[in-house]
Design an enzyme around this catalytic site. Structure first.
Site, PDB file in Angstrom:
ATOM      1  N   GLY A   7       0.878  -1.225  -0.005  1.00  0.00           N
ATOM      2  CA  GLY A   7      -0.022  -0.176   0.076  1.00  0.00           C
ATOM      3  C   GLY A   7       0.910   1.188   0.104  1.00  0.00           C
ATOM      4  N   TRP A  11       0.069   6.361   4.690  1.00  0.00           N
ATOM      5  CA  TRP A  11       0.425   5.713   5.737  1.00  0.00           C
ATOM      6  C   TRP A  11       1.356   4.609   5.402  1.00  0.00           C
ATOM      7  CZ3 TRP A  11       1.918   6.153  10.327  1.00  0.00           C
ATOM      8  CH2 TRP A  11       1.871   5.183  11.150  1.00  0.00           C
ATOM      9  N   LYS A 183     -12.758   3.986  16.265  1.00  0.00           N
ATOM     10  CA  LYS A 183     -12.498   5.708  16.482  1.00  0.00           C
ATOM     11  C   LYS A 183     -12.754   6.381  15.231  1.00  0.00           C
ATOM     12  CE  LYS A 183      -8.587   6.302  14.032  1.00  0.00           C
ATOM     13  NZ  LYS A 183      -8.340   7.246  13.026  1.00  0.00           N
ATOM     14  N   ASP A 236      -6.077   7.076  19.960  1.00  0.00           N
ATOM     15  CA  ASP A 236      -6.281   7.463  18.496  1.00  0.00           C
ATOM     16  C   ASP A 236      -7.802   8.376  18.569  1.00  0.00           C
ATOM     17  OD1 ASP A 236      -5.859   7.503  15.954  1.00  0.00           O
ATOM     18  OD2 ASP A 236      -5.779   5.505  15.588  1.00  0.00           O
ATOM     19  N   THR A 240      -7.941  11.952  16.541  1.00  0.00           N
ATOM     20  CA  THR A 240      -8.889  12.168  15.487  1.00  0.00           C
ATOM     21  C   THR A 240     -10.161  12.845  15.710  1.00  0.00           C
ATOM     22  OG1 THR A 240      -9.503   9.880  15.624  1.00  0.00           O
ATOM     23  CG2 THR A 240      -8.037  10.128  13.895  1.00  0.00           C
ATOM     24  N   GLU A 273     -11.931   5.943   6.157  1.00  0.00           N
ATOM     25  CA  GLU A 273     -12.422   4.548   6.555  1.00  0.00           C
ATOM     26  C   GLU A 273     -13.724   4.486   7.234  1.00  0.00           C
ATOM     27  OE1 GLU A 273     -11.207   1.977   5.226  1.00  0.00           O
ATOM     28  OE2 GLU A 273      -9.300   1.381   5.621  1.00  0.00           O
TER      29      GLU A 273
HETATM   30  N1  LIG Z   1      -2.967   8.392   6.732  1.00  0.00           N
HETATM   31  C1  LIG Z   1      -2.655   8.237   7.810  1.00  0.00           C
HETATM   32  O1  LIG Z   1      -2.322   8.910   8.884  1.00  0.00           O
HETATM   33  C2  LIG Z   1      -3.067   6.835   8.553  1.00  0.00           C
HETATM   34  C3  LIG Z   1      -2.570   6.590   9.936  1.00  0.00           C
HETATM   35  C4  LIG Z   1      -2.715   5.283  10.365  1.00  0.00           C
HETATM   36  C5  LIG Z   1      -3.684   4.346   9.755  1.00  0.00           C
HETATM   37  N2  LIG Z   1      -4.030   4.576   8.309  1.00  0.00           N
HETATM   38  C6  LIG Z   1      -4.921   3.511   7.756  1.00  0.00           C
HETATM   39  O2  LIG Z   1      -4.106   2.988   6.751  1.00  0.00           O
HETATM   40  C7  LIG Z   1      -4.936   2.746   5.731  1.00  0.00           C
HETATM   41  C8  LIG Z   1      -4.481   3.307   4.348  1.00  0.00           C
HETATM   42  O3  LIG Z   1      -4.627   4.670   4.452  1.00  0.00           O
HETATM   43  P1  LIG Z   1      -3.822   5.939   3.749  1.00  0.00           P
HETATM   44  O4  LIG Z   1      -3.912   7.080   4.631  1.00  0.00           O
HETATM   45  O5  LIG Z   1      -2.344   5.149   3.929  1.00  0.00           O
HETATM   46  O6  LIG Z   1      -4.528   5.605   2.253  1.00  0.00           O
HETATM   47  P2  LIG Z   1      -4.582   7.332   1.338  1.00  0.00           P
HETATM   48  O7  LIG Z   1      -5.585   7.847   1.656  1.00  0.00           O
HETATM   49  O8  LIG Z   1      -3.354   7.988   1.656  1.00  0.00           O
HETATM   50  O9  LIG Z   1      -4.399   6.545  -0.133  1.00  0.00           O
HETATM   51  C9  LIG Z   1      -5.469   5.619  -0.423  1.00  0.00           C
HETATM   52  C10 LIG Z   1      -4.998   4.266  -0.557  1.00  0.00           C
HETATM   53  O10 LIG Z   1      -5.933   3.405  -1.168  1.00  0.00           O
HETATM   54  C11 LIG Z   1      -5.144   2.575  -2.086  1.00  0.00           C
HETATM   55  N3  LIG Z   1      -6.537   2.038  -2.867  1.00  0.00           N
HETATM   56  C12 LIG Z   1      -7.528   2.656  -3.511  1.00  0.00           C
HETATM   57  N4  LIG Z   1      -8.350   1.692  -4.168  1.00  0.00           N
HETATM   58  C13 LIG Z   1      -7.756   0.655  -4.097  1.00  0.00           C
HETATM   59  C14 LIG Z   1      -8.155  -0.675  -4.511  1.00  0.00           C
HETATM   60  N5  LIG Z   1      -9.161  -1.033  -5.087  1.00  0.00           N
HETATM   61  N6  LIG Z   1      -7.363  -1.966  -3.945  1.00  0.00           N
HETATM   62  C15 LIG Z   1      -6.295  -1.496  -3.240  1.00  0.00           C
HETATM   63  N7  LIG Z   1      -5.625  -0.316  -2.744  1.00  0.00           N
HETATM   64  C16 LIG Z   1      -6.536   0.807  -3.031  1.00  0.00           C
HETATM   65  C17 LIG Z   1      -4.596   3.644  -2.920  1.00  0.00           C
HETATM   66  O11 LIG Z   1      -3.650   2.852  -3.860  1.00  0.00           O
HETATM   67  C18 LIG Z   1      -3.914   4.417  -1.708  1.00  0.00           C
HETATM   68  O12 LIG Z   1      -2.668   3.442  -1.348  1.00  0.00           O
HETATM   69  C19 LIG Z   1      -6.410   3.236   6.319  1.00  0.00           C
HETATM   70  O13 LIG Z   1      -7.094   1.878   6.983  1.00  0.00           O
HETATM   71  C20 LIG Z   1      -6.194   3.920   7.256  1.00  0.00           C
HETATM   72  O14 LIG Z   1      -7.078   4.119   8.151  1.00  0.00           O
HETATM   73  C21 LIG Z   1      -3.904   5.959   7.835  1.00  0.00           C
HETATM   74  O1  LIG Z   2      -7.104  10.852   8.777  1.00  0.00           O
HETATM   75  P1  LIG Z   2      -7.654   9.669   9.617  1.00  0.00           P
HETATM   76  O2  LIG Z   2      -9.082  10.079   9.881  1.00  0.00           O
HETATM   77  O3  LIG Z   2      -7.870   8.501   8.660  1.00  0.00           O
HETATM   78  O4  LIG Z   2      -6.925   9.226  10.604  1.00  0.00           O
HETATM   79  C1  LIG Z   2      -5.532   8.933  10.405  1.00  0.00           C
HETATM   80  C2  LIG Z   2      -5.091   7.908  11.555  1.00  0.00           C
HETATM   81  O5  LIG Z   2      -5.869   6.826  11.692  1.00  0.00           O
HETATM   82  C3  LIG Z   2      -4.928   8.552  12.980  1.00  0.00           C
HETATM   83  O6  LIG Z   2      -4.309   7.858  13.840  1.00  0.00           O
END
Ligand SMILES: NC(=O)c1ccc[n+]([C@@H]2O[C@H](COP(=O)([O-])OP(=O)(O)OC[C@H]3O[C@@H](n4cnc5c(N)ncnc54)[C@H](O)[C@@H]3O)[C@@H](O)[C@H]2O)c1
Ligand SMILES: O=P(O)(O)OC[C@H](O)CO
Length: 324
Positions: A7, A11, A183, A236, A240, A273
């Protein structure tokens, strides 16, 4: 321990940067060819984490088969896509689940989805208050790293720890997952409070009563209360529910301002999400006879069955009850 990342969103990219901070090579799979090219050629993920110069130890690929033979894979695809992506990923590595959500349709936690796609794989959950852009800048951050196998937990924590990135070990995989998934839905609710101008008292009340909902649901799923009160749950939730850096909070703020859910969710490149988890969380909770009125209110706003005024009226008209 050779690490890969599944991914290339914000993140996944930030975690790759953490894992590569000591110069050890990290291979990141990204779905978008432009992300792969940007990381390999310009050392930047302009689509999802613009402005962060990436370590030369992070290399990207568009081919999941290239992840074969690595020791651990950080799974950072959005929760709704984890199953599909893992089914195409070579088996054999420990899976560190970093997505926060519940699978729509099945109601499965991400660990259940992963166990189905890679039977017998060692599973860990990494979760906590972690805005990707702060982690990528090396700002101090602490996370829960939950693994049933304590020896593996210790090795993973050792591999991922940095002066500014502290994993706290746990063996409560379910608790860490429930905290992160719930959350996100509560952050939408807090955004609504902000957008509708309901005040700071209302937001604090919502965090506390939302935490009560998270705890009821978590305990019913087998989570431990101390995990829910820790980084992956309350920690968390506080993050958020108090910042527009949260995509979930921002989505809620738009709803609170009266914007339509369809317009807010259309053409999003980044993932909120909570919008996908809310309906399946509400359904799962109902099936387990767990009351989650704030989650139900978020669902009503998202599916357009009630407006902000109506859901607030409903929440405030609930019968008076004991706090615990
Ligand atoms: N961004 C943060 O600060 C953060 C922090 C902790 C956890 N997370 C979690 O990490 C996970 C990924 O979030 P993110 O912020 O890295 O994403 P992002 O919002 O930055 O980017 C979207 C992601 O979704 C992917 N995507 C879209 N359609 C897809 C498909 N059909 N198949 C596979 N991948 C697809 C894209 O390739 C991209 O990697 C989520 O569950 C989020 O809750 C994010
Ligand atoms: O931007 P959000 O709401 O997906 O939050 C990002 C992370 O989950 C924070 O811990």
């Amino acid at each position: 321990m050779k690490i890969g990342v599944i991914g290339g969103g914000a993140w996944g990219t930030a975690l790759a940067q953490v894992a590569a901070a000591d110069g050890a090579p990290v291979l990141l799979w990204a779905r978008e060819a432009e992300v792969v090219a940007g990381i390999n050629d310009a050392r930047e993920n302009r689509l999802f984490l613009a402005g962060v110069p990436l370590s030369p130890a992070v290399r990207a690929t568009g081919d999941l088969a290239d992840l074969a033979g690595l020791d651990a894979l950080l799974v950072v695809a959005p929760a709704q896509h984890v199953g599909a992506v893992l089914r195409e990923t070579p088996a054999g590595a420990a899976l560190v689940l970093c997505a926060k959500g519940i699978e729509a349709g099945s109601g499965r936690l991400v660990s259940e989805v992963a166990a189905d796609a890679h039977p017998g794989a060692a599973l860990a959950v990494l979760s906590g208050p972690t805005f990707a852009h702060e982690v990528a800048q090396g700002l101090p951050t602490a996370v829960t790293l939950a693994v049933e196998d304590e020896a593996l937990g210790a090795r993973l924590a050792e591999r991922l720890a940095r002066p500014g990135f502290r994993p706290y070990r746990s063996t409560d995989v379910i608790g860490a997952e429930v905290g992160g998934a719930v959350k996100n839905v509560l952050a939408i609710a807090c955004g609504v409070v902000d957008g509708a101008g309901l005040g700071q008292n209302a937001r604090a009340a919502l965090i506390a009563r939302g935490f009560a909902e998270m705890t009821r649901f978590g305990l019913a799923k087998g989570a431990r209360p101390e995990t829910l009160a820790g980084l992956a749950g309350l920690g968390d939730l506080v993050l958020t529910c108090s910042s527009t850096s949260s995509r979930n909070f921002s989505l809620g703020r738009g709803l609170g301002e009266g914007q339509s859910p369809a317009a807010l969710l259309a053409d999003r490149r980044t993932v909120a999400e909570g919008a996908f988890t809310a309906p399946v969380l509400a359904e799962t909770a109902r099936a387990m006879s767990v009351e989650m009125p704030i989650v139900d209110a978020v669902c009503a706003l998202l599916d357009g069955s009630a407006d902000v005024g109506t859901v607030i009226e409903r929440l405030l008209a609930r019968p008076l009850r004991a706090e615990i």
